[in-house]
Write a protein that holds these residues in place. Sequence first.
Motif, PDB file in Angstrom:
ATOM      1  N   GLY B  85       0.811  -1.212   0.000  1.00  0.00           N
ATOM      2  CA  GLY B  85       0.000   0.000   0.000  1.00  0.00           C
ATOM      3  C   GLY B  85       0.843   1.260   0.000  1.00  0.00           C
ATOM      4  N   LEU B  86       0.213   2.355   0.436  1.00  0.00           N
ATOM      5  CA  LEU B  86       0.866   3.661   0.363  1.00  0.00           C
ATOM      6  C   LEU B  86       0.826   4.357   1.719  1.00  0.00           C
ATOM      7  CD1 LEU B  86      -0.765   4.996  -2.967  1.00  0.00           C
ATOM      8  CD2 LEU B  86       1.576   4.135  -2.692  1.00  0.00           C
ATOM      9  N   HIS B  87       1.741   5.277   1.909  1.00  0.00           N
ATOM     10  CA  HIS B  87       1.705   6.167   3.071  1.00  0.00           C
ATOM     11  C   HIS B  87       0.484   7.083   2.919  1.00  0.00           C
ATOM     12  CE1 HIS B  87       2.889   9.648   5.564  1.00  0.00           C
ATOM     13  NE2 HIS B  87       3.670   8.811   6.227  1.00  0.00           N
ATOM     14  N   PRO B  88      -0.155   7.499   4.028  1.00  0.00           N
ATOM     15  CA  PRO B  88      -1.335   8.364   3.900  1.00  0.00           C
ATOM     16  C   PRO B  88      -1.096   9.611   3.036  1.00  0.00           C
ATOM     17  CG  PRO B  88      -1.062   7.662   6.176  1.00  0.00           C
ATOM     18  CD  PRO B  88       0.105   7.116   5.412  1.00  0.00           C
ATOM     19  N   ILE B  89       0.117  10.169   3.062  1.00  0.00           N
ATOM     20  CA  ILE B  89       0.378  11.342   2.208  1.00  0.00           C
ATOM     21  C   ILE B  89       0.357  10.911   0.739  1.00  0.00           C
ATOM     22  CG2 ILE B  89       1.975  13.228   1.639  1.00  0.00           C
ATOM     23  CD1 ILE B  89       3.100  13.061   4.467  1.00  0.00           C
ATOM     24  N   ARG B 146      -4.554  20.737  -2.097  1.00  0.00           N
ATOM     25  CA  ARG B 146      -5.694  19.935  -1.613  1.00  0.00           C
ATOM     26  C   ARG B 146      -5.208  18.614  -1.023  1.00  0.00           C
ATOM     27  NH1 ARG B 146      -8.811  21.773  -6.106  1.00  0.00           N
ATOM     28  NH2 ARG B 146      -8.203  19.957  -7.327  1.00  0.00           N
ATOM     29  N   ALA B 147      -4.254  17.985  -1.707  1.00  0.00           N
ATOM     30  CA  ALA B 147      -3.735  16.701  -1.230  1.00  0.00           C
ATOM     31  C   ALA B 147      -3.062  16.861   0.132  1.00  0.00           C
ATOM     32  CB  ALA B 147      -2.741  16.132  -2.246  1.00  0.00           C
ATOM     33  N   ALA B 148      -2.327  17.957   0.293  1.00  0.00           N
ATOM     34  CA  ALA B 148      -1.635  18.173   1.568  1.00  0.00           C
ATOM     35  C   ALA B 148      -2.650  18.370   2.684  1.00  0.00           C
ATOM     36  CB  ALA B 148      -0.695  19.372   1.463  1.00  0.00           C
ATOM     37  N   GLU B 149      -3.712  19.125   2.401  1.00  0.00           N
ATOM     38  CA  GLU B 149      -4.756  19.334   3.407  1.00  0.00           C
ATOM     39  C   GLU B 149      -5.446  18.008   3.749  1.00  0.00           C
ATOM     40  OE1 GLU B 149      -6.025  23.947   2.306  1.00  0.00           O
ATOM     41  OE2 GLU B 149      -6.917  22.278   1.195  1.00  0.00           O
ATOM     42  N   ASP B 150      -5.702  17.234   2.704  1.00  0.00           N
ATOM     43  CA  ASP B 150      -6.340  15.934   2.891  1.00  0.00           C
ATOM     44  C   ASP B 150      -5.424  15.005   3.700  1.00  0.00           C
ATOM     45  OD1 ASP B 150      -8.092  13.845   2.663  1.00  0.00           O
ATOM     46  OD2 ASP B 150      -7.529  13.332   0.594  1.00  0.00           O
ATOM     47  N   ALA B 151      -4.134  15.041   3.393  1.00  0.00           N
ATOM     48  CA  ALA B 151      -3.171  14.197   4.115  1.00  0.00           C
ATOM     49  C   ALA B 151      -3.151  14.572   5.594  1.00  0.00           C
ATOM     50  CB  ALA B 151      -1.775  14.355   3.509  1.00  0.00           C
ATOM     51  N   ALA B 152      -3.218  15.873   5.862  1.00  0.00           N
ATOM     52  CA  ALA B 152      -3.224  16.320   7.267  1.00  0.00           C
ATOM     53  C   ALA B 152      -4.438  15.737   7.986  1.00  0.00           C
ATOM     54  CB  ALA B 152      -3.237  17.847   7.324  1.00  0.00           C
ATOM     55  N   ARG B 153      -5.593  15.800   7.340  1.00  0.00           N
ATOM     56  CA  ARG B 153      -6.820  15.237   7.953  1.00  0.00           C
ATOM     57  C   ARG B 153      -6.663  13.741   8.194  1.00  0.00           C
ATOM     58  NH1 ARG B 153      -9.474  18.968   4.593  1.00  0.00           N
ATOM     59  NH2 ARG B 153      -9.576  17.477   2.874  1.00  0.00           N
ATOM     60  N   ARG B 154      -6.164  13.031   7.177  1.00  0.00           N
ATOM     61  CA  ARG B 154      -6.026  11.574   7.316  1.00  0.00           C
ATOM     62  C   ARG B 154      -5.085  11.205   8.464  1.00  0.00           C
ATOM     63  NH1 ARG B 154      -6.515   8.792   1.518  1.00  0.00           N
ATOM     64  NH2 ARG B 154      -7.601  10.498   0.499  1.00  0.00           N
ATOM     65  N   LEU B 155      -3.970  11.928   8.557  1.00  0.00           N
ATOM     66  CA  LEU B 155      -2.989  11.585   9.586  1.00  0.00           C
ATOM     67  C   LEU B 155      -3.527  11.908  10.971  1.00  0.00           C
ATOM     68  CD1 LEU B 155       0.237  12.728   7.746  1.00  0.00           C
ATOM     69  CD2 LEU B 155      -0.224  10.416   8.584  1.00  0.00           C
ATOM     70  N   GLN B 156      -4.343  12.971  11.058  1.00  0.00           N
ATOM     71  CA  GLN B 156      -4.884  13.337  12.364  1.00  0.00           C
ATOM     72  C   GLN B 156      -5.945  12.371  12.831  1.00  0.00           C
ATOM     73  OE1 GLN B 156      -5.624  17.594  11.784  1.00  0.00           O
ATOM     74  NE2 GLN B 156      -4.508  17.884  13.682  1.00  0.00           N
ATOM     75  N   SER B 157      -6.720  11.842  11.873  1.00  0.00           N
ATOM     76  CA  SER B 157      -7.776  10.914  12.283  1.00  0.00           C
ATOM     77  C   SER B 157      -7.241   9.488  12.399  1.00  0.00           C
ATOM     78  CB  SER B 157      -8.961  10.983  11.306  1.00  0.00           C
ATOM     79  OG  SER B 157      -8.512  10.604  10.030  1.00  0.00           O
ATOM     80  N   ALA B 158      -6.023   9.259  11.946  1.00  0.00           N
ATOM     81  CA  ALA B 158      -5.444   7.911  11.993  1.00  0.00           C
ATOM     82  C   ALA B 158      -5.065   7.507  13.429  1.00  0.00           C
ATOM     83  CB  ALA B 158      -4.223   7.826  11.091  1.00  0.00           C
TER      84      ALA B 158
END
Lengths: 279, 158
Positions: B85-89, B146-158
Amino acid sequence: MAVQDYFLPKSLDQALDLLVEHGPSLLVMAGGTIAMPLINDGVSMPEKVMGLRHAGLNTIRRDNGTLVIGATATLTQLGQQDYIPMLQEAVRHIGGWQIRNMGTVGGNLFAPPPAGDLAVALLALDATVTLASKKRGLRTILLQEFFTGFMTTALAPDELVTEVRVPLPRGKTGYVKYARKHANTPAIVTVATHIVTEGNKVVDARLALNAVGPHPIRAQRAEKLLVGLPLNAENISLAAKEAAAECDPSTDAIATDWYRRRMTEVFVRRVLEHLVEQE
Amino acid sequence: MPSRIVAFNLNGRDVEVMVKPLTTLQTVLREHLHLTATKSGCRQGGCGTCTVLVNGEPMLSCLLPVEDIAGQKVVTLEGITPIEGLHPIQQAFFDNYAIQCGYCSPGVIMVIKALLDRNPNPTRQEIMDAIAGNVCRCTGYEPILRAAEDAARRLQSA
Ligand SMILES: Cc1cc2nc3c(=O)[nH]c(=O)nc-3n(C[C@H](O)[C@H](O)[C@H](O)COP(=O)(O)OP(=O)(O)OC[C@H]3O[C@@H](n4cnc5c(N)ncnc54)[C@H](O)[C@@H]3O)c2cc1C
Ligand code: FES
Ligand code: FES
C-alpha cells in the motif's frame, strides 16, 4: 577534471591550515547552494574543495547589544532568533525551505546580485564582518567595506569569514523584496532601511538596496538627504527619487535596468511610508 | 585522491558507501544504491525534486556532498513507503490527482512529510510556504495543496 580532494575541517584552525597549505586551488564552500550548482554544471571545475559545515562556525548568540552570527549558521537558524525581526523577515524572502536549510549567512555575503537579500539587511544594520587568517589572526571590518565590486570582496585569499556581528537596531527597521513571484524568486529590487528619529526629525538613516548595483549598496545621498528632516510624505518622496538616481542597476533575465530603477523609487517610498504608518 | 567510505543511516538502516571526493547524496542514492525515487531534475537547487530529509530537515540531495552527512539520518520517499500500500500522504496525493507526470512528487511529498511532522494542521499559506522550493510543471499546484490538506486530515484521524 573531477574534484581531486574534498576536505571537511573540524575546526576553524584546521580550515585555516588547509587554506595555507593548498592556496588558491582550494575552493571554499559553506552551504554549497551557490558553489555546488556551478560544479554540477561544469562551469566551476575546482581541483580541491573545502566544506565548512563541520568547522564549528554555526552558532548564533547575543553578546551585550550585539547579535553574533557564525558564518556558517544557516538561514533557517537565523530565522529562529527573534532579537532582530528584520533579519527574520529577510530570511523569509530567500529561496525555498530547502535553500534556507542549506544556505548560510556567510555565503549570502558572496552571493552575486540579484541574490544577497540577507546581506542587504545586514548592510542597513551596520553589520561588521570578522575575517580570520593563519598569519594575521582576526580582523573586523564594516560589511560596507567588505564589498568591493561585482563578485569581489575584501577577503584575502588566506582568509575565511568567521562571524557577522549586528548591533541591535536603535531605530525603526523596514524590509521589502520586490520580485516577480511571492516566493523563491530573484529580486527586482530589495530595500532594507534603519531610521533613527529624535523628536520628529531623522537623526540617522540607513537605506540599503540589493539587485540594483554590483553588490548590496547603500543609497548614501538619499540617507544624507533625510537627516535633520521630519519623515513626512514630501521628504520620503525626495529620498526615494534620490535613491533611484544613485543606484546602478543592470538588465538581466528578470528585469531591465530601467524597470529596476523605477521600482527602486517606488519601493524605497513604500518602505519609508510604512515606517511612518507604524507610529 | 582515493575514494572514501562514508557511513550514514538511510531509511532506518545503516549503510556504507565508497565515494569519490564531493560525490553528492543524490548520486549515492540513485547510482550507488539504486534508490531512484529521489529524482534528478536540475541539479541546480532550483526544482526540489531531489529533496530528502536529513535529520528531519528537507535538503536538496543534488547540492549535498554525502561526506557532509556522515553519521546522520537520511529519509527518502522509499523510507516512508510501506511494503504494502501507500503512506497516507501518498494516498492523499493519489486520490486528489496531485500526481500527473509524477516527476516532482517524491520531493513534494518529502516536504509535506516534514511539514506535517512539525505542524499537523497547517494553513493553506503554510503549505504554500513549505513547497515554495518545489517546482511542478503539471498540476498548477492546486491539487497538491488539496492533497496536503487531505493528508493532514487523514494523519490526524489515523
Ligand atoms: C534555488 C535557489 C534560490 C535562491 N534564492 C535566493 C534568494 O532568494 N536570495 C538570495 O539572497 N540568495 C538566493 N540564493 C543564493 C544562495 O542560496 C544564498 O545566497 C545563500 O545564502 C548562499 O550561501 P551558501 O552557504 O550556500 O553559499 P556557498 O555556495 O557555500 O558559498 C558561495 C561562495 O562564498 C564563499 N564563502 C562562503 N562562506 C564563506 C566563508 N565563511 N568564508 C569565506 N568564503 C566563504 C566561497 O567562495 C563560496 O564558494 C538561491 C539559490 C538557489 C539555488
Ligand atoms: S535536482 Fe536538486 S533541486 Fe533540482
Ligand atoms: S506532476 Fe508533473 S511536475 Fe508535478
